[in-house]
Scaffold this motif. Structure first.
Motif, PDB file in Angstrom:
ATOM      1  N   LEU A  39      44.975  32.099  26.224  1.00  0.00           N
ATOM      2  CA  LEU A  39      44.208  32.038  27.452  1.00  0.00           C
ATOM      3  C   LEU A  39      43.191  31.949  27.758  1.00  0.00           C
ATOM      4  O   LEU A  39      42.116  32.584  27.100  1.00  0.00           O
ATOM      5  CB  LEU A  39      44.954  33.258  28.427  1.00  0.00           C
ATOM      6  CG  LEU A  39      46.470  33.210  28.458  1.00  0.00           C
ATOM      7  CD1 LEU A  39      47.008  34.468  29.355  1.00  0.00           C
ATOM      8  CD2 LEU A  39      46.937  31.994  29.310  1.00  0.00           C
ATOM      9  N   ASP A  41      40.245  33.142  29.499  1.00  0.00           N
ATOM     10  CA  ASP A  41      39.949  34.192  30.166  1.00  0.00           C
ATOM     11  C   ASP A  41      39.359  35.502  29.300  1.00  0.00           C
ATOM     12  O   ASP A  41      39.758  35.577  28.082  1.00  0.00           O
ATOM     13  CB  ASP A  41      40.898  34.749  30.951  1.00  0.00           C
ATOM     14  CG  ASP A  41      40.531  34.665  32.665  1.00  0.00           C
ATOM     15  OD1 ASP A  41      39.407  34.323  33.014  1.00  0.00           O
ATOM     16  OD2 ASP A  41      41.688  34.814  33.526  1.00  0.00           O
ATOM     17  N   ARG A  45      40.438  40.657  31.434  1.00  0.00           N
ATOM     18  CA  ARG A  45      41.254  39.974  32.396  1.00  0.00           C
ATOM     19  C   ARG A  45      42.493  39.775  32.125  1.00  0.00           C
ATOM     20  O   ARG A  45      43.674  40.001  32.719  1.00  0.00           O
ATOM     21  CB  ARG A  45      40.598  38.833  33.091  1.00  0.00           C
ATOM     22  CG  ARG A  45      39.360  39.134  33.949  1.00  0.00           C
ATOM     23  CD  ARG A  45      39.150  37.972  34.848  1.00  0.00           C
ATOM     24  NE  ARG A  45      39.869  37.654  35.754  1.00  0.00           N
ATOM     25  CZ  ARG A  45      40.072  36.510  36.621  1.00  0.00           C
ATOM     26  NH1 ARG A  45      39.026  35.880  36.723  1.00  0.00           N
ATOM     27  NH2 ARG A  45      41.063  36.397  37.355  1.00  0.00           N
ATOM     28  N   ILE A  46      42.767  39.445  30.811  1.00  0.00           N
ATOM     29  CA  ILE A  46      44.057  38.869  30.163  1.00  0.00           C
ATOM     30  C   ILE A  46      44.931  40.352  30.172  1.00  0.00           C
ATOM     31  O   ILE A  46      46.003  40.403  30.555  1.00  0.00           O
ATOM     32  CB  ILE A  46      43.854  38.453  28.939  1.00  0.00           C
ATOM     33  CG1 ILE A  46      43.107  36.959  29.119  1.00  0.00           C
ATOM     34  CG2 ILE A  46      45.404  38.004  28.397  1.00  0.00           C
ATOM     35  CD1 ILE A  46      43.043  36.183  27.601  1.00  0.00           C
ATOM     36  N   GLY A  49      46.312  41.434  33.155  1.00  0.00           N
ATOM     37  CA  GLY A  49      47.557  40.771  33.549  1.00  0.00           C
ATOM     38  C   GLY A  49      48.924  41.430  32.685  1.00  0.00           C
ATOM     39  O   GLY A  49      49.640  41.529  33.291  1.00  0.00           O
ATOM     40  N   TRP A  74      46.851  39.614  40.826  1.00  0.00           N
ATOM     41  CA  TRP A  74      46.177  39.173  41.926  1.00  0.00           C
ATOM     42  C   TRP A  74      45.249  40.231  42.230  1.00  0.00           C
ATOM     43  O   TRP A  74      44.049  40.135  42.364  1.00  0.00           O
ATOM     44  CB  TRP A  74      46.876  38.242  42.758  1.00  0.00           C
ATOM     45  CG  TRP A  74      45.786  37.707  43.847  1.00  0.00           C
ATOM     46  CD1 TRP A  74      44.958  36.531  43.745  1.00  0.00           C
ATOM     47  CD2 TRP A  74      45.519  38.113  45.161  1.00  0.00           C
ATOM     48  NE1 TRP A  74      44.169  36.391  44.968  1.00  0.00           N
ATOM     49  CE2 TRP A  74      44.695  37.429  45.887  1.00  0.00           C
ATOM     50  CE3 TRP A  74      46.252  39.269  45.686  1.00  0.00           C
ATOM     51  CZ2 TRP A  74      44.168  37.517  47.101  1.00  0.00           C
ATOM     52  CZ3 TRP A  74      45.957  39.343  47.194  1.00  0.00           C
ATOM     53  CH2 TRP A  74      44.767  38.581  47.812  1.00  0.00           C
ATOM     54  N   ARG A  77      42.732  41.497  39.751  1.00  0.00           N
ATOM     55  CA  ARG A  77      41.901  40.586  39.459  1.00  0.00           C
ATOM     56  C   ARG A  77      41.996  40.313  37.868  1.00  0.00           C
ATOM     57  O   ARG A  77      41.134  39.983  37.200  1.00  0.00           O
ATOM     58  CB  ARG A  77      40.221  40.844  39.721  1.00  0.00           C
ATOM     59  CG  ARG A  77      39.859  40.774  41.041  1.00  0.00           C
ATOM     60  CD  ARG A  77      38.531  41.037  41.200  1.00  0.00           C
ATOM     61  NE  ARG A  77      38.134  41.052  42.653  1.00  0.00           N
ATOM     62  CZ  ARG A  77      36.861  41.094  43.340  1.00  0.00           C
ATOM     63  NH1 ARG A  77      36.004  41.428  42.395  1.00  0.00           N
ATOM     64  NH2 ARG A  77      36.679  41.025  44.312  1.00  0.00           N
ATOM     65  N   ASN A  79      44.550  38.065  35.059  1.00  0.00           N
ATOM     66  CA  ASN A  79      45.036  37.058  34.712  1.00  0.00           C
ATOM     67  C   ASN A  79      46.524  36.777  34.899  1.00  0.00           C
ATOM     68  O   ASN A  79      47.460  37.554  34.475  1.00  0.00           O
ATOM     69  CB  ASN A  79      45.130  36.612  33.106  1.00  0.00           C
ATOM     70  CG  ASN A  79      45.259  34.973  32.818  1.00  0.00           C
ATOM     71  OD1 ASN A  79      46.549  34.643  32.739  1.00  0.00           O
ATOM     72  ND2 ASN A  79      44.137  34.214  32.541  1.00  0.00           N
ATOM     73  N   ALA A  82      49.104  35.706  32.237  1.00  0.00           N
ATOM     74  CA  ALA A  82      49.484  36.755  31.211  1.00  0.00           C
ATOM     75  C   ALA A  82      50.223  37.863  31.944  1.00  0.00           C
ATOM     76  O   ALA A  82      51.181  38.300  31.136  1.00  0.00           O
ATOM     77  CB  ALA A  82      48.107  37.738  31.270  1.00  0.00           C
TER      78      ALA A  82
END
Length: 220
Positions: A39, A41, A45-46, A49, A74, A77, A79, A82
């Motif tokens: 991914l 990112d 962030r991953i 997720g 979301w 913030r 992913n 993920a």
């Protein structure tokens, strides 16, 4: 439609592949692992997720896990892809232990005397079926003269849904945090190794270019 399957699968095959995907669970797990690593990112962030997806699997909102995982990711913030992939943490091999842990924790937190164990899985499944039948029957009754009866749904809510919802929060957060801190260094190491491999490949291409230019100049 562009993404519509050409070969329509029969219902029995869809159910079978839900419990045992083509290639087995090991191959499916490796696919999810590969997708998470690639991914585009930052690792944190991953990992957020992944936390959202794992946490979601400890909720009783079956059929809505994708929506809930994406929403949590979301908000955090994280992913979203993920988060969707991480809902794979909840699968037919883990639903029973997740349910047992969540229900036991919920009964304990709510001070309820009943305790969940693997032997109750059958009755738990019957409660889901009875609740679904109740919902369907009452939806039909809303448009007919039949009297509505919410007794089974009431039992399901009191004995399963609400304890599961409350009890899944703590183990879900614990499992999500563990997966978060495990995934961050693994994803970072993979991304750094991939960047190194790409830099080495670009350097090799740059070395070849001058040689090719010199060869053309000598030929002229």
């Amino acid at each position: 439609m562009v993404f519509k399957r050409r070969d329509r699968r029969p219902i029995w095959k869809i159910v079978l592949e839900f419990f045992w995907p083509r290639g087995g669970w090991k191959r499916a797990a490796l696919y999810v692992k590969h997708r998470l690593r690639r991914l585009p990112d930052p690792p944190h962030r991953i990992a957020r997720g992944i936390f959202a997806g794992v946490l979601t699997t400890f909720t009783p909102f079956y059929g809505l896990h994708f929506v809930i995982a994406a929403t949590i990711a979301w908000i955090m913030r994280g992913n979203i892809i993920a988060a969707l992939l991480a809902t794979f943490f909840g699968n037919p091999l883990t639903y029973v232990p997740i349910g047992v842990i969540s229900l036991n924790t919920g009964y304990w937190l709510l001070g309820m005397s009943r305790r969940a164990d693997p032997e109750l899985h059958g009755s738990l499944g019957r409660m889901f079926v009875d609740a679904g039948a109740d919902l369907k029957r009452n939806l039909i009754a809303a448009f007919t003269d039949t009297d509505m009866d919410w007794s089974r749904l009431s039992v399901f809510y009191d004995e399963v849904f609400f304890p599961y919802l409350i009890g899944g929060i703590i183990p879900g957060i614990i499992a999500g945090v563990i997966c978060y801190y495990i995934s961050v260094p693994l994803i970072r190491a993979y991304q750094n190794r991939r960047k190194g491999a790409m830099k080495a490949k670009l350097a090799a291409l740059r070395k070849k270019r001058p040689l090719a230019t010199d060869d053309r100049a000598n030929g002229d």
